[in-house]
Write a protein that holds these residues in place. Structure first.
Motif, PDB file in Angstrom:
ATOM      1  N   UNK A 222       0.889  -0.737  -0.458  1.00 31.27           N
ATOM      2  CA  UNK A 222       0.472   0.060   0.220  1.00 31.27           C
ATOM      3  C   UNK A 222       0.884   1.300  -0.050  1.00 31.27           C
ATOM      4  N   UNK A 228      -3.146  -1.396  -4.383  1.00 32.74           N
ATOM      5  CA  UNK A 228      -4.140  -2.171  -3.699  1.00 32.74           C
ATOM      6  C   UNK A 228      -4.167  -3.045  -4.054  1.00 32.74           C
ATOM      7  N   UNK A 374      -8.495   0.108   4.973  1.00 28.17           N
ATOM      8  CA  UNK A 374      -8.887   0.225   3.292  1.00 28.17           C
ATOM      9  C   UNK A 374     -10.140  -0.136   2.869  1.00 28.17           C
ATOM     10  N   UNK A 377     -12.937   1.915   4.356  1.00 22.09           N
ATOM     11  CA  UNK A 377     -13.098   2.768   4.066  1.00 22.09           C
ATOM     12  C   UNK A 377     -14.192   2.600   2.322  1.00 22.09           C
ATOM     13  N   UNK A 381     -17.374   4.272   1.160  1.00 22.51           N
ATOM     14  CA  UNK A 381     -17.011   5.720   0.153  1.00 22.51           C
ATOM     15  C   UNK A 381     -18.145   5.202  -0.222  1.00 22.51           C
ATOM     16  N   UNK A 382     -18.690   3.646  -0.709  1.00 22.64           N
ATOM     17  CA  UNK A 382     -19.727   3.142  -1.758  1.00 22.64           C
ATOM     18  C   UNK A 382     -20.395   3.129  -1.377  1.00 22.64           C
ATOM     19  N   UNK A 385     -22.133   6.724   1.998  1.00 20.03           N
ATOM     20  CA  UNK A 385     -21.020   7.640   1.489  1.00 20.03           C
ATOM     21  C   UNK A 385     -21.275   8.806   2.439  1.00 20.03           C
ATOM     22  N   UNK A 389     -16.388   8.904   7.323  1.00 14.11           N
ATOM     23  CA  UNK A 389     -15.389   9.349   7.418  1.00 14.11           C
ATOM     24  C   UNK A 389     -16.518  10.140   8.942  1.00 14.11           C
ATOM     25  N   UNK A 468      -7.210   6.348   9.141  1.00 18.56           N
ATOM     26  CA  UNK A 468      -7.991   7.262   7.599  1.00 18.56           C
ATOM     27  C   UNK A 468      -9.843   6.541   8.108  1.00 18.56           C
TER      28      UNK A 468
ATOM     29  N   UNK B  28     -20.271  -4.343  -8.727  1.00 18.53           N
ATOM     30  CA  UNK B  28     -20.024  -3.079  -9.540  1.00 18.53           C
ATOM     31  C   UNK B  28     -18.373  -2.670 -10.972  1.00 18.53           C
ATOM     32  N   UNK B  31     -15.103   2.192 -11.432  1.00 15.51           N
ATOM     33  CA  UNK B  31     -15.080   3.044 -11.569  1.00 15.51           C
ATOM     34  C   UNK B  31     -14.253   4.936 -11.819  1.00 15.51           C
ATOM     35  N   UNK B  33     -10.545   4.479 -12.678  1.00 16.79           N
ATOM     36  CA  UNK B  33      -9.643   4.330 -13.217  1.00 16.79           C
ATOM     37  C   UNK B  33      -9.757   4.975 -14.580  1.00 16.79           C
ATOM     38  N   UNK B  56      -6.295  16.406   2.118  1.00 14.72           N
ATOM     39  CA  UNK B  56      -5.223  15.333   3.139  1.00 14.72           C
ATOM     40  C   UNK B  56      -3.757  16.010   2.874  1.00 14.72           C
ATOM     41  N   UNK B  89      -2.660   7.269   3.241  1.00 12.19           N
ATOM     42  CA  UNK B  89      -3.566   8.425   2.710  1.00 12.19           C
ATOM     43  C   UNK B  89      -3.458   8.254   1.245  1.00 12.19           C
ATOM     44  N   UNK B  91      -2.857   5.671  -0.748  1.00 17.24           N
ATOM     45  CA  UNK B  91      -3.627   3.942  -1.442  1.00 17.24           C
ATOM     46  C   UNK B  91      -5.485   4.614  -0.352  1.00 17.24           C
ATOM     47  N   UNK B  92      -5.410   5.665   0.162  1.00 15.66           N
ATOM     48  CA  UNK B  92      -6.648   6.067   0.477  1.00 15.66           C
ATOM     49  C   UNK B  92      -7.916   6.128  -0.229  1.00 15.66           C
ATOM     50  N   UNK B  94      -7.356   5.947  -3.389  1.00 21.67           N
ATOM     51  CA  UNK B  94      -6.953   5.198  -4.773  1.00 21.67           C
ATOM     52  C   UNK B  94      -8.382   4.383  -4.679  1.00 21.67           C
ATOM     53  N   UNK B  95      -8.538   4.224  -3.157  1.00 26.14           N
ATOM     54  CA  UNK B  95      -9.571   3.159  -3.224  1.00 26.14           C
ATOM     55  C   UNK B  95     -10.544   3.676  -3.178  1.00 26.14           C
ATOM     56  N   UNK B  96     -10.890   5.559  -2.723  1.00 24.06           N
ATOM     57  CA  UNK B  96     -11.552   5.898  -2.797  1.00 24.06           C
ATOM     58  C   UNK B  96     -11.900   6.950  -4.476  1.00 24.06           C
ATOM     59  N   UNK B  99     -14.793   8.842  -5.770  1.00 28.68           N
ATOM     60  CA  UNK B  99     -15.956   9.386  -4.280  1.00 28.68           C
ATOM     61  C   UNK B  99     -14.932  10.179  -3.445  1.00 28.68           C
ATOM     62  N   UNK B 100     -14.143  10.445  -3.655  1.00 31.59           N
ATOM     63  CA  UNK B 100     -12.803  10.480  -2.226  1.00 31.59           C
ATOM     64  C   UNK B 100     -13.318  11.989  -2.340  1.00 31.59           C
ATOM     65  N   UNK B 101     -13.363  12.534  -0.187  1.00 32.25           N
ATOM     66  CA  UNK B 101     -13.748  13.996  -0.221  1.00 32.25           C
ATOM     67  C   UNK B 101     -12.829  14.733  -0.140  1.00 32.25           C
TER      68      UNK B 101
END
Lengths: 527, 360
Positions: A222, A228, A374, A377, A381-382, A385, A389, A468, B28, B31, B33, B56, B89, B91-92, B94-96, B99-101
């Motif tokens: 990571x 990931x 993670x 996360x 987030x999915x 939402x 956090x 996180x 699903x 989305x 990438x 972040x 962060x 990684x976070x 990339x995972x979000x 939709x990342x805040x």
């Protein structure tokens, strides 16, 4: 004489029929939540399809990692069983002076985070790094997982068999190992499972000791590889290891539940006179407590002297303390609520469904904190939402991480409550769930409370999930400690570390206190 | 702390269950990438930044908070700061995915920024007054992130034990230094240096140097600060660290008490790598104007001087002076390298482990 190594008699009483929906429903929900990280892992691991996934995992390096981590986990588990069982025996059976203090003191290393202990050792002597350094820290911070359930079990086991063995001319050593601790086997195994999983998933010790274990490489994937998918694939291997461990523990536990079958309580036997063994026993106590407790505490205290008395930011310490207690209390309570149906189902029902549901809650327990973080996360987030956090998702993540600590306690506590009590309640016209609610759970309260304290404690020390997923602006003692140590500002970190140690000592004392009370109550009766 | 959290958590559990069941039907597609960064830049100077942004930060709150407070005072924009480890962060984010805040990613090193940029999650920053105030060597070639401060790899030496210190990393391999060198194996800047070595000399060249370095039996320390202290106390003669550790010690204890000295490596030597901390705006930001204004704020003279004086790092805005007794970056002539290439740290770790310099 009421003691029985109850082979089968109790187990057979467990119902094989399908549990009622009031119990099954919540348990299924909890199991699904506990499996949320698996959903993420599989999705992420197969991001590039099966081919690359298999290629990535089927490497010599993966095998090496499994071997290295297994060597560490194996050694640590064995050593914690020896240390934990010996400590429990000294406290519960020997005449060593100061046993009442020791009963609590032996649990105290639970309050020391592995990263703190590891850092203390490595700063003292960098050459300690490696397998033995990692093993030392892991044993020192996790042997209470064995010690606590064994101490509790020894308090419940009637000394009658030991007296009989003594009358037959058995030596005390043979009685202790061959009889007393043997009867505590389920407690030893439950603790050993937690330790083994902990040794696979802990990051603080192996990272600081630079022992190339699975967790370290997963973190690297990571944080250094920004990959990931690779992290997820390696984590899937860890889940497989976890399934093996959980299954092995289940087989080893078998149907042998050493508990008394109702009818009064165990009385307390006469303590075993140590005689010439007093010296070695005292040395054992000093070494264990010195390594696991005194050394890290002293080195944290010495940090505050490193830069010569900067003003302590009391306001920050205080607000971090509040946040830590608040977040940990919520995590512990929510986890307790989640663990109840699972523990009840696991202790009162047999069969494929009950067993799988219980095991499902354990599977994610070998996953390193960053993977769980993670995963949540990804899930948060999915699907969640609006509260991502925020407290709900954070609490959910803690539930997933620490559920196994509580499910085991709840199950053991409920198993110790004779089902006959429920039968009596039902014969008096109470419904089955009413009997559970009004008879079983109150009787199992100390054990459930102990498990809740364990989760409270684990949450206090937790770092990656907190970093996180915490609500923005929430700073716990652990995050503050992290913030200062990354800047190598140890004098500023010291107040947070000390507060964490002191505050973590409270649930730890509570934990052993709950077990102590039970031991006394038991001792009060004459069987 | 919110009210009745357990009730909200219970609701969350059921939401999760429902969605998990739904997800069983058809997973699903990810989305996150989409290949390229947002190409069109926005002009934040034309609009007034308002509202709230989430940052972040791989740099700690203690360091960043004063800058944030000044930014909020100057613009009225509220900043939600989430500090953590830069790699975690990344990684976070990339995972979000989209939709990342997060609106801004402020990273301790270029590698984490490069990884997020590669996933197409960063917005291209405008050149005028933002990218072009920083030397091109210290920002992304595609304009997705910009360096905010720099740190130089140096040798920290004990003048008594090493009166004639080496000037290149190859000089460190002389027999005279055997058992007298120190380094911090898990330190990110050390690993960045090794990554640069791989980029500059190739895998084989890097392995050759590392093998010879390992044969010198260098002493491993937990952190750079411990390396510096060991040099200062005379436990070892030379340590491989960042330039500012010495100045931290001087600031804490006074110059008179510090024995150790920094030695800068010869021009172009890989050992003299300059690493940067940097910032970027996320493509998914719903307040890109304020986010960009924040990055711009990090590069203004006041913030740059702040970093220079608090952390003893090099300001990267052209024309802002570094702390008084540091040589200028230009005079050091560090090795030429695309900082985005420092992303492959995991490969570096594998190499380090294989020569016995990382794990035990």
């Amino acid at each position: 004489m009421t003691t029985a190594v109850a082979t089968g008699s109790r187990a057979r009483r467990r119902r094989v029929e399908l549990p009622p929906w009031q119990l099954l429903g919540p348990t299924v929900v909890v199991a699904l939540v506990a499996l949320a990280p698996i959903w993420y892992l599989v999705d992420q691991a197969l991001d590039r399809g099966w081919g690359p996934a298999i290629e990535e995992v089927a490497q010599r390096r993966t095998v090496d990692l499994v071997v290295r981590s297994t060597a560490l986990a194996g050694f640590v588990t064995l050593a914690t069983v020896l240390v934990g069982a010996a400590a429990a025996w000294i406290v519960a059976r020997s005449d060593l002076p100061g046993r009442r203090v020791l009963r609590v003191a032996f649990a105290m290393p639970l309050a020391v985070p592995s990263y703190l202990s590891a850092f203390a050792w490595v700063s003292w002597d960098p050459s300690i790094a490696g397998f033995w350094g990692a093993a030392l820290v892991l044993v020192a911070t996790s042997y209470p997982y064995v010690y606590l359930p064994v101490v509790a079990a020894l308090g419940r086991i009637d000394p009658a068999q030991e007296e009989i063995a003594r009358s037959l001319g058995w030596g005390e050593g043979r009685i202790a190992v061959g009889l007393t601790l043997r009867q505590a086997r389920p407690a030893v195994l439950a603790g050993a499972l937690l330790v083994a999983q902990y040794a696979y998933m802990d990051f603080g010790a192996v990272a600081t000791m630079r022992y190339e274990a699975f967790t370290w490489v997963v973190y690297g994937a990571y944080r250094a590889g920004f990959n990931p998918t690779r992290a997820a694939l390696l984590s899937v291997v860890l889940v497989a290891v976890s399934i093996v461990l959980v299954t092995a523990e289940g087989i080893a536990r078998g149907r042998v539940d050493a508990s008394r079958v109702g009818g009064g309580a165990a009385r307390r036997g006469r303590p075993v006179r140590l005689g010439r063994a007093t010296g070695p026993a005292a040395v054992f106590v000093v070494v264990v407590l010195g390594v696991a407790l005194a050394f890290p505490v002293v080195s944290v205290v010495s940090w505050s002297l490193w830069r010569g008395g900067e003003a302590v930011a009391f306001g920050e310490v205080f607000s971090a303390l509040w946040a830590t207690v608040g977040v940990s209390a919520i995590a512990a309570l929510v986890t307790a609520v989640a663990a109840l149906p699972v523990g009840l189902l696991a202790s009162r029902y047999r069969g494929w469904i009950a067993r799988r549901l219980e095991q499902a809650t354990y599977v994610a327990h070998t996953l390193p904190g960053v993977v769980l973080a993670i995963s949540m996360v990804y899930v948060g987030v999915r699907l969640l939402r609006p509260v991502y956090q925020e407290l709900p998702v954070l609490a959910l993540a803690y539930v997933v991480a620490f559920l196994p600590l509580l499910v085991g306690s709840v199950r053991a506590a409920i198993e110790a409550v004779p089902e006959r009590l429920e039968d009596i309640a039902r014969s008096l016209g109470t419904s089955r769930s009413g009997a559970w609610w009004r008879v079983t759970l109150p009787a199992a309260r100390p054990g459930i409370a102990a498990g809740t304290a364990l989760v409270f404690l684990a949450t206090m020390k937790e770092l990656p999930i907190t970093l996180l997923l915490r609500p923005t602006g929430t700073e716990t003692l652990a995050t503050r400690l992290w913030g200062h140590t990354t800047l190598s500002d140890y004098s500023a970190a010291a107040p947070f570390a000390l507060t964490l140690l002191v505050v973590a000592a409270v649930p730890t004392a509570l934990l052993s206190g709950l077990l102590l009370v039970r031991g006394r109550e038991d001792g009060g009766h004459v069987g | 702390m919110s009210h009745r959290p357990s009730a909200r958590a219970a609701a969350a559990v059921f939401a999760l269950l429902a969605a998990a069941l739904a997800a069983c039907g058809g997973s699903s597609s990810s989305e996150s990438n989409s290949a390229s960064a947002t190409a069109s830049t926005i002009d934040d100077t034309a609009a007034t930044p308002t509202g709230t942004i989430t940052v972040y930060s791989g740099r700690t709150e203690k360091l960043v908070k004063p800058v944030i407070d000044r930014f909020t005072a100057a613009t009225g924009v509220t900043v939600e700061l989430r500090a953590g480890d830069s790699g975690a962060l990344a990684a976070q984010i990339l995972t979000e995915g989209k939709a990342s805040p997060a609106d801004v990613f402020f990273s301790q090193d270029a590698g984490a920024l490069g990884a997020v940029a590669d996933a197409g999650l960063l917005r291209t920053l405008p050149a005028k007054g933002l990218l072009d105030v920083v030397d091109p060597a210290y920002r992304a070639t595609d304009g997705t992130w910009v360096g905010t401060s720099g740190r130089v790899r140096v040798l920290v030496v004990n003048p008594t034990l090493a009166p004639n210190p080496p000037k290149t990393i190859d000089d460190l391999l002389a027999p005279a230094w055997k058992g007298r060198l120190g380094y911090a194996p898990t330190n990110a800047s050390w690993q960045s240096f090794v990554t640069a070595l791989r980029v500059l000399r190739g895998e084989e060249g890097a392995k050759t140097w590392l093998t010879a370095f390992a044969a010198q039996q260098p002493k491993a320390y937990e952190k750079n600060g411990a390396v510096r202290d060991a040099v200062d106390k005379g436990e070892i003669a030379i340590g491989l660290v960042n330039h500012y550790y010495l100045y931290e010690k001087i600031a804490a204890g006074g110059a008179a008490k510090v024995v150790a000295k920094n030695v800068y490596l010869a021009p172009g030597d890989p050992g003299g790598l300059v690493n940067v901390a940097g910032a970027a705006v996320l493509a998914s930001s719903d307040n890109a104007v304020a986010a960009q204004a924040f990055v711009r704020f990090l590069l203004n003279e006041e913030s740059q001087s702040y970093f220079a004086t608090t952390t003893f790092e090099y300001p990267l805005r052209t024309g802002v002076p570094q702390a008084s007794d540091l040589p200028t970056l230009a005079s050091l002539r560090p090795p030429k390298i695309d900082l985005a290439d420092l992303e492959s740290i995991e490969k570096t770790q594998e190499l380090l482990a294989s020569v016995g310099l990382l794990t035990k």
